[in-house]
Design a protein around this motif. Structure first.
Motif, short mmCIF file in Angstrom:
data_model
loop_
_atom_site.label_atom_id
_atom_site.label_comp_id
_atom_site.label_asym_id
_atom_site.label_seq_id
_atom_site.Cartn_x
_atom_site.Cartn_y
_atom_site.Cartn_z
N ASP A 311 0.86 -1.27 -0.03
CA ASP A 311 -0.10 -0.06 0.21
C ASP A 311 1.08 1.18 0.00
O ASP A 311 1.68 1.52 1.06
CB ASP A 311 -0.76 -0.06 1.23
CG ASP A 311 -1.89 1.09 1.17
OD1 ASP A 311 -1.49 2.22 1.52
OD2 ASP A 311 -3.07 0.86 0.90
N LEU A 312 0.81 2.06 -1.04
CA LEU A 312 1.61 3.14 -1.07
C LEU A 312 1.22 4.32 -0.02
O LEU A 312 2.26 5.25 0.39
CB LEU A 312 1.60 3.89 -2.79
CG LEU A 312 2.48 4.81 -3.18
CD1 LEU A 312 3.73 4.17 -2.95
CD2 LEU A 312 1.82 5.43 -4.33
N GLY A 313 0.08 4.43 0.38
CA GLY A 313 -0.20 5.20 1.48
C GLY A 313 0.58 4.92 2.80
O GLY A 313 1.06 5.71 3.48
N ALA A 320 7.76 8.91 6.05
CA ALA A 320 7.57 10.23 6.74
C ALA A 320 7.95 10.08 8.22
O ALA A 320 8.59 11.15 8.72
CB ALA A 320 6.25 10.76 6.59
N SER A 321 7.68 9.08 8.81
CA SER A 321 7.98 8.95 10.37
C SER A 321 9.52 8.67 10.36
O SER A 321 10.27 9.52 11.41
CB SER A 321 7.19 7.72 10.90
OG SER A 321 5.88 7.95 10.73
N GLN A 322 10.27 7.98 9.58
CA GLN A 322 11.63 7.88 9.58
C GLN A 322 12.47 9.03 9.43
O GLN A 322 13.14 9.44 10.10
CB GLN A 322 11.94 6.70 8.65
CG GLN A 322 13.52 6.73 8.70
CD GLN A 322 13.75 5.67 7.52
OE1 GLN A 322 12.94 4.67 7.08
NE2 GLN A 322 15.20 5.63 7.05
N LEU A 323 11.80 9.88 8.31
CA LEU A 323 12.48 11.24 8.04
C LEU A 323 12.36 12.22 9.11
O LEU A 323 13.38 13.02 9.34
CB LEU A 323 11.70 11.55 6.77
CG LEU A 323 12.40 12.97 6.08
CD1 LEU A 323 13.90 12.77 5.82
CD2 LEU A 323 11.46 13.50 4.91
N THR A 336 2.23 14.80 5.92
CA THR A 336 1.81 13.93 4.87
C THR A 336 0.21 14.28 4.74
O THR A 336 -0.42 14.85 5.64
CB THR A 336 1.87 12.50 5.66
OG1 THR A 336 1.21 12.35 6.50
CG2 THR A 336 3.30 12.05 5.74
N GLU A 337 -0.06 14.08 3.45
CA GLU A 337 -1.41 14.22 3.02
C GLU A 337 -1.66 12.88 1.87
O GLU A 337 -1.50 12.91 0.92
CB GLU A 337 -1.71 15.33 2.32
CG GLU A 337 -3.06 15.72 1.71
CD GLU A 337 -2.87 16.96 1.04
OE1 GLU A 337 -4.10 17.27 0.54
OE2 GLU A 337 -2.03 17.57 0.57
N ILE A 338 -2.41 11.93 2.77
CA ILE A 338 -2.74 10.56 2.04
C ILE A 338 -4.29 10.82 1.66
O ILE A 338 -5.17 10.89 2.77
CB ILE A 338 -2.20 9.54 2.83
CG1 ILE A 338 -0.77 9.67 3.10
CG2 ILE A 338 -2.79 8.35 2.14
CD1 ILE A 338 -0.18 8.70 4.02
N GLU A 339 -4.59 10.55 0.57
CA GLU A 339 -6.13 10.41 0.27
C GLU A 339 -6.66 9.03 0.89
O GLU A 339 -6.13 7.95 0.71
CB GLU A 339 -6.19 10.45 -1.47
CG GLU A 339 -7.59 10.28 -2.06
CD GLU A 339 -7.66 10.52 -3.56
OE1 GLU A 339 -7.39 9.37 -3.92
OE2 GLU A 339 -7.69 11.37 -4.02
N ILE A 376 4.69 15.10 1.86
CA ILE A 376 4.57 13.69 1.07
C ILE A 376 3.13 13.49 1.06
O ILE A 376 2.39 13.34 1.75
CB ILE A 376 5.05 12.63 1.67
CG1 ILE A 376 6.71 12.88 1.94
CG2 ILE A 376 5.30 11.55 0.92
CD1 ILE A 376 7.55 11.76 2.83
N SER A 377 2.70 13.64 -0.31
CA SER A 377 1.16 13.31 -0.56
C SER A 377 1.07 12.04 -1.41
O SER A 377 1.82 11.75 -2.27
CB SER A 377 0.71 14.44 -1.52
OG SER A 377 0.93 15.89 -0.89
N VAL A 378 -0.07 11.43 -1.24
CA VAL A 378 -0.39 10.19 -1.92
C VAL A 378 -1.67 10.22 -2.42
O VAL A 378 -2.89 10.67 -1.80
CB VAL A 378 -0.29 8.79 -1.22
CG1 VAL A 378 -0.73 7.71 -1.70
CG2 VAL A 378 1.07 8.78 -0.56
#
Length: 470
Positions: A311-313, A320-323, A336-339, A376-378
């Protein structure tokens, strides 16, 4: 005009010109060798005068007159109307008096010359007497001189026809050899490394097409040569840069080890600090060597992929958490902005993590803004599943966006800090990995810099997307 038409035209012109010359010269020669024209101008000789007297005295004794005329070189033909009732002439002489048909002879002997022959004639009303003699050199057979005329005609026409053949052939060869010579000269120029001068040929035949193809080849060779020069220079710079960069951490590691050996780090805290420095510099060396390995794999196109459904999201949220942890001591925020919904793709997560890391490194090095905001957006659309990495930095000029993924490219305007280390391979690796997944990548610059990665749906992802939208 194409080559086939030019050949046919040249051959047709040569044949027509040769036939014209043959007809003109042949007709003239054969006419000159004919019996000639009648003329009233007669060369008077003693024998002719005596023969004329004998004809005027003719009383009907044909045999006696024939004997007397023979003494002066004449033959006798007696005509009753148009019918010969007596003849002492040779067969070939009959052609001469036959050609006299229609001539009205007078009561006294009159003379005509027909070609080389002298003809005397007298008409007493009831019959005509004709005396015939021939000049020297006239053939004594009964055939006209056709064979000599033919041979002489061939002789006269042979030289003009040969000259015409040489002329037409020379003109035709010039039209063929000119483009061939141009191509040969161009090939020699290319052999010397000169790709600047094209082949200049006008026309619309096969040769012009060949020359145009040759020019296109020469143009592509020039483009490839310039590209290879730039590539070789960039590769040399990369290897030289990495070799130079290796010296600094290597010197630091050696210094730390030497300090430990010499007892400079006399306390546990100092030894711990030396070890931390040595470890950090060793990690830097590992990163530099990894760049060389990446470069080698890019040249061979051999970056292995282990694709599995994910799952790409979820993957984007985890990265993002690691970064956030990696940039905790820097003025950097990560959003992050995940649809909502599933975003199923088939991907090698380790390589995709590398994609995001390269994009993050690019923003950290070249955004030139503080604080730095990373997003980071998905999301999904008709093309596939998208993951977009963007920052609030200074961006890249639109004119340079199409070069951003080129190998070894580093735009000074976008990356104005010249002392920032970089090989120009990071975003090129991003493009290579994404395309190896069957996806696409594009760069944008609007209120910052952004890279949008699109990956194909996994399995029935397209159907799921349609059902979700409905």
């Amino acid at each position: 005009m194409n080559l086939r038409v030019r050949i046919l035209t040249a051959i047709t012109g040569l044949v027509l010109a040769s036939l014209t010359v043959l007809l003109l010269i042949g007709g003239s020669v054969i006419g000159a060798f004919s019996h000639g024209e009648r003329t009233d101008t007669v060369t008077i000789s003693v024998d002719t005068i005596e023969a004329a007297k004998l004809l005027n005295e003719f009383s009907g004794d044909a045999d006696g007159l024939a004997v007397s005329l023979a003494e002066h070189g004449y033959s006798l033909v007696v005509l009753d109307g148009d019918t010969a009732v007596y003849s002492s002439a040779e067969p070939y002489q009959h052609e001469l008096y036959n050609s006299m048909s229609g001539v009205d002879w007078s009561e006294s002997a009159s003379a005509l010359e027909v070609g080389p022959a002298t003809v005397l004639g007298v008409d007493d009303g009831d019959r005509s007497a004709i005396a015939i003699t021939l000049s020297d050199g006239v053939p004594m057979s009964g055939q006209p001189p056709v064979i000599p005329a033919f041979l002489f005609t061939c002789l006269l026409t042979f030289i003009p026809i040969i000259l015409l053949c040489l002329l037409f052939t020379n003109l035709f060869l010039k039209s063929i050899m000119r483009p061939l010579n141009e191509l040969a000269d161009a090939a020699r120029r290319i052999e010397r490394g000169d790709l600047s001068k094209p082949v200049l040929i006008t026309g619309h035949d096969e040769f012009s097409e060949v020359c145009e193809t040759f020019n296109n080849m020469q143009l592509h060779l020039g483009i490839e040569r310039d590209r290879n020069k730039a590539y070789e220079k960039a590769r040399t710079d990369l290897v030289s840069g990495i070799s130079h960069d290796l010296r600094t951490p290597l010197t630091a590691v050696k210094g730390c080890i030497q300090g430990l050996r010499d007892g400079v780090a006399s306390t546990p805290e100092r030894r711990e600090r030396y070890l931390d420095v040595a470890y950090a510099r060793a990690c830097d060396m590992e990163t530099l060597l990894a760049r060389l390995l990446d470069f080698s794999r890019l040249e061979t196109g051999n970056i292995p992929l282990e694709l599995r459904e994910c799952d790409l999201g979820e993957f984007a949220a985890e990265y993002a958490s690691q970064l956030c942890l990696e940039t905790a001591d820097k003025p950097v925020s990560v959003e992050t902005e995940i649809e909502p919904g599933e975003h199923r793709v088939r991907a090698d997560t380790s390589q995709m993590r590398r994609v995001l890391s390269n994009m993050a490194d690019n923003s950290l090095k070249y955004a030139c803004v503080s604080p730095l905001k990373l997003r980071i957006s998905v999301y999904r659309d008709a093309d596939g599943e998208h993951i977009r990495f963007s920052d609030n930095g200074r961006g890249v000029p639109r004119s340079q966006l199409r070069k951003i993924f080129d190998e070894f490219w580093r735009g000074d305007e976008a990356r104005s800090t010249r002392n920032v280390p970089g090989s120009g391979l990071g975003l090129h690796i991003v493009k290579f990995i994404v395309e190896s997944h069957g996806g696409s990548v594009r760069a944008m610059s609007d209120g910052g810099f952004a890279i949008d990665v699109c990956l194909p749906y996994a399995g029935n992802g397209a159907d799921h997307h349609e059902n979700t939208d409905s």
